[in-house]
Design a protein around this motif. Structure first.
Motif, PDB file in Angstrom:
ATOM      1  N   GLY A  40      -4.191  15.995  -5.664  1.00 52.27           N
ATOM      2  CA  GLY A  40      -3.121  15.539  -3.997  1.00 52.27           C
ATOM      3  C   GLY A  40      -3.416  13.811  -4.898  1.00 52.27           C
ATOM      4  N   VAL A  41      -3.802  13.229  -5.422  1.00 53.27           N
ATOM      5  CA  VAL A  41      -3.992  11.213  -5.482  1.00 53.27           C
ATOM      6  C   VAL A  41      -3.739  11.338  -6.467  1.00 53.27           C
ATOM      7  N   VAL A  42      -2.914  10.166  -6.092  1.00 53.95           N
ATOM      8  CA  VAL A  42      -2.068   9.185  -7.045  1.00 53.95           C
ATOM      9  C   VAL A  42      -2.847   7.641  -7.450  1.00 53.95           C
ATOM     10  N   PRO A  43      -3.542   8.089  -8.986  1.00 56.24           N
ATOM     11  CA  PRO A  43      -3.752   7.028  -9.575  1.00 56.24           C
ATOM     12  C   PRO A  43      -3.513   5.748  -9.660  1.00 56.24           C
ATOM     13  N   LYS A  44      -2.435   5.147  -8.925  1.00 54.01           N
ATOM     14  CA  LYS A  44      -1.657   3.487  -8.999  1.00 54.01           C
ATOM     15  C   LYS A  44      -1.517   3.813  -7.474  1.00 54.01           C
ATOM     16  N   HIS A  45      -2.165   4.142  -7.285  1.00 55.14           N
ATOM     17  CA  HIS A  45      -1.930   3.965  -5.712  1.00 55.14           C
ATOM     18  C   HIS A  45      -3.348   3.806  -4.199  1.00 55.14           C
ATOM     19  N   THR A  46      -4.331   3.019  -3.348  1.00 50.97           N
ATOM     20  CA  THR A  46      -5.423   2.172  -3.419  1.00 50.97           C
ATOM     21  C   THR A  46      -5.293   3.496  -2.563  1.00 50.97           C
ATOM     22  N   ALA A  47      -6.805   4.043  -2.262  1.00 49.57           N
ATOM     23  CA  ALA A  47      -7.286   4.726  -1.451  1.00 49.57           C
ATOM     24  C   ALA A  47      -6.800   4.553   0.157  1.00 49.57           C
ATOM     25  N   THR A  48      -6.491   3.790   0.581  1.00 48.87           N
ATOM     26  CA  THR A  48      -5.891   3.123   1.868  1.00 48.87           C
ATOM     27  C   THR A  48      -4.719   4.372   1.968  1.00 48.87           C
ATOM     28  N   GLU A  49      -3.714   3.651   0.988  1.00 48.02           N
ATOM     29  CA  GLU A  49      -2.428   4.242   0.689  1.00 48.02           C
ATOM     30  C   GLU A  49      -2.585   5.527   0.444  1.00 48.02           C
ATOM     31  N   ASN A  50      -3.548   6.403  -0.711  1.00 51.34           N
ATOM     32  CA  ASN A  50      -3.815   7.974  -0.487  1.00 51.34           C
ATOM     33  C   ASN A  50      -3.802   8.655   0.423  1.00 51.34           C
ATOM     34  N   CYS A  51      -4.690   7.724   1.724  1.00 52.92           N
ATOM     35  CA  CYS A  51      -5.695   8.849   2.366  1.00 52.92           C
ATOM     36  C   CYS A  51      -4.300   8.937   3.352  1.00 52.92           C
ATOM     37  N   ARG A  52      -3.576   7.524   3.577  1.00 55.73           N
ATOM     38  CA  ARG A  52      -2.476   7.974   4.848  1.00 55.73           C
ATOM     39  C   ARG A  52      -1.204   8.608   4.382  1.00 55.73           C
ATOM     40  N   TYR A  53      -1.106   8.593   3.098  1.00 52.84           N
ATOM     41  CA  TYR A  53       0.046   9.906   2.114  1.00 52.84           C
ATOM     42  C   TYR A  53      -0.858  10.758   3.120  1.00 52.84           C
ATOM     43  N   ILE A  54      -1.993  11.891   2.328  1.00 50.64           N
ATOM     44  CA  ILE A  54      -2.243  12.528   2.392  1.00 50.64           C
ATOM     45  C   ILE A  54      -2.371  13.203   3.798  1.00 50.64           C
ATOM     46  N   ALA A  55      -2.823  12.163   5.192  1.00 52.58           N
ATOM     47  CA  ALA A  55      -2.766  12.638   6.508  1.00 52.58           C
ATOM     48  C   ALA A  55      -1.406  13.215   6.587  1.00 52.58           C
ATOM     49  N   ARG A  56      -0.659  12.421   6.399  1.00 49.53           N
ATOM     50  CA  ARG A  56       1.347  12.385   7.180  1.00 49.53           C
ATOM     51  C   ARG A  56       1.223  13.990   6.251  1.00 49.53           C
ATOM     52  N   LEU A  57       1.040  14.625   5.385  1.00 46.73           N
ATOM     53  CA  LEU A  57       1.365  16.107   4.647  1.00 46.73           C
ATOM     54  C   LEU A  57       0.293  16.666   5.306  1.00 46.73           C
ATOM     55  N   ALA A 101      -0.010  16.126   9.013  1.00 43.66           N
ATOM     56  CA  ALA A 101       0.353  16.130  10.300  1.00 43.66           C
ATOM     57  C   ALA A 101      -0.896  15.771  11.172  1.00 43.66           C
ATOM     58  N   LEU A 102      -1.411  14.631  10.143  1.00 40.04           N
ATOM     59  CA  LEU A 102      -2.772  14.442  11.272  1.00 40.04           C
ATOM     60  C   LEU A 102      -2.549  12.436  11.108  1.00 40.04           C
ATOM     61  N   ASP A 103      -3.486  11.682  12.297  1.00 37.15           N
ATOM     62  CA  ASP A 103      -3.170  10.491  12.325  1.00 37.15           C
ATOM     63  C   ASP A 103      -3.360   9.732  10.975  1.00 37.15           C
ATOM     64  N   PRO A 104      -3.158   9.230  10.430  1.00 42.51           N
ATOM     65  CA  PRO A 104      -3.151   7.948   9.513  1.00 42.51           C
ATOM     66  C   PRO A 104      -4.664   7.017   9.103  1.00 42.51           C
ATOM     67  N   ASP A 105      -4.273   6.418  10.176  1.00 39.41           N
ATOM     68  CA  ASP A 105      -5.352   5.306  11.069  1.00 39.41           C
ATOM     69  C   ASP A 105      -6.333   6.113  10.972  1.00 39.41           C
ATOM     70  N   TYR A 106      -6.068   7.819  11.749  1.00 36.58           N
ATOM     71  CA  TYR A 106      -7.994   8.285  11.609  1.00 36.58           C
ATOM     72  C   TYR A 106      -8.524   8.493   9.969  1.00 36.58           C
ATOM     73  N   ILE A 107      -7.906   8.841   9.209  1.00 41.75           N
ATOM     74  CA  ILE A 107      -7.716   9.825   8.047  1.00 41.75           C
ATOM     75  C   ILE A 107      -8.704   8.379   6.857  1.00 41.75           C
ATOM     76  N   GLU A 108      -7.557   7.448   7.168  1.00 41.82           N
ATOM     77  CA  GLU A 108      -7.766   6.281   6.690  1.00 41.82           C
ATOM     78  C   GLU A 108      -9.607   4.947   6.997  1.00 41.82           C
ATOM     79  N   ALA A 109      -9.642   5.359   8.240  1.00 45.95           N
ATOM     80  CA  ALA A 109     -10.653   4.562   9.125  1.00 45.95           C
ATOM     81  C   ALA A 109     -13.018   5.797   8.953  1.00 45.95           C
ATOM     82  N   PHE A 110     -11.741   6.791   8.913  1.00 43.44           N
ATOM     83  CA  PHE A 110     -13.149   8.349   8.589  1.00 43.44           C
ATOM     84  C   PHE A 110     -13.237   7.466   7.203  1.00 43.44           C
ATOM     85  N   CYS A 111     -12.621   8.006   6.408  1.00 43.51           N
ATOM     86  CA  CYS A 111     -12.680   7.748   4.552  1.00 43.51           C
ATOM     87  C   CYS A 111     -13.370   6.572   3.954  1.00 43.51           C
TER      88      CYS A 111
END
Length: 210
Positions: free
Chosen positions: A95-112, A114-124
């Protein structure tokens, strides 16, 4: 219990209903010369709060069973019942897109999920300890960095059941030099995995040990 009649409370009933169950599941592969049987009408259940160990030699289908738990592979026959949130296997990068940053992947997967992208990014970001690399493409990471990122992502999504059939993935995480709290957290998690195996069921020769 909720009353004198011994009825289970709503919360307890909900907890008991959250499980992963294999019902007469069969799985095999054609190797080019013969059919390799992974599971033959296997049935078992993992209820919330319990653990099950899969014990079998390398190359006999451990990863296949874990992938079926997570829904990445389908059985040939039988049914896999999932009434809880099942994580992807530790180290899985599908589910992780190699050409995207960890930040972008976190926020994308959080939306998949239905979670808060800010929280998932900060946690990771906190758990990984990757510092400036967190804002670089995941495809540029070393194997250990990728393992640390996917491990943090798996914990951030708060699944009910975490299937893991490859100790090498845990070792890859644990083997990294400690960065902030990461080394301690991963070491504790690994010991937790080892101690929480509550049930081992041995199946006859030529089949999996469940």
């Amino acid at each position: 219990m909720s009353d004198k009649d011994g009825e289970i409370s709503g919360e307890e009933a909900c907890r008991e209903a959250r499980m992963l169950e294999f019902v007469n599941v069969s799985k095999s592969f054609w190797t080019g010369k013969q059919r390799k049987v992974i599971l033959d009408r296997a049935s078992f259940r993992v209820e919330l709060g319990n653990s099950i160990g899969i014990l079998a030699p390398n190359g006999t289908g451990n990863t296949t069973v874990v992938n079926m738990m997570a829904g990445l592979e389908k059985p040939d026959e039988g049914e896999i019942v999932r009434t809880s949130r099942i994580s992807f296997p530790l180290g899985f990068m599908g589910g992780v897109v190699p050409k995207h940053t960890a930040t972008e992947n976190c926020r994308y997967i959080a939306r998949l999920y239905a979670l808060d992208p800010d929280y998932i990014e900060a946690f990771c970001r906190y758990l990984c300890g990757l510092k400036e690399y967190f804002d670089m493409p995941v495809g540029t990471y070393s194997q250990g960095m990728k393992a640390r990122f996917t491990f943090a992502l798996m914990l951030a999504l708060e699944f009910d059941i975490y299937p893991e059939g490859s100790p090498e993935n845990i070792n890859a995480c644990r083997g990294q030099p400690p960065s902030g709290n990461t080394g301690k957290i991963l070491s504790l998690c690994r010991r937790s995995f080892e101690r929480q195996i509550a049930h081992v069921r041995l199946v006859g020769r030529g089949e999996k040990a469940l």
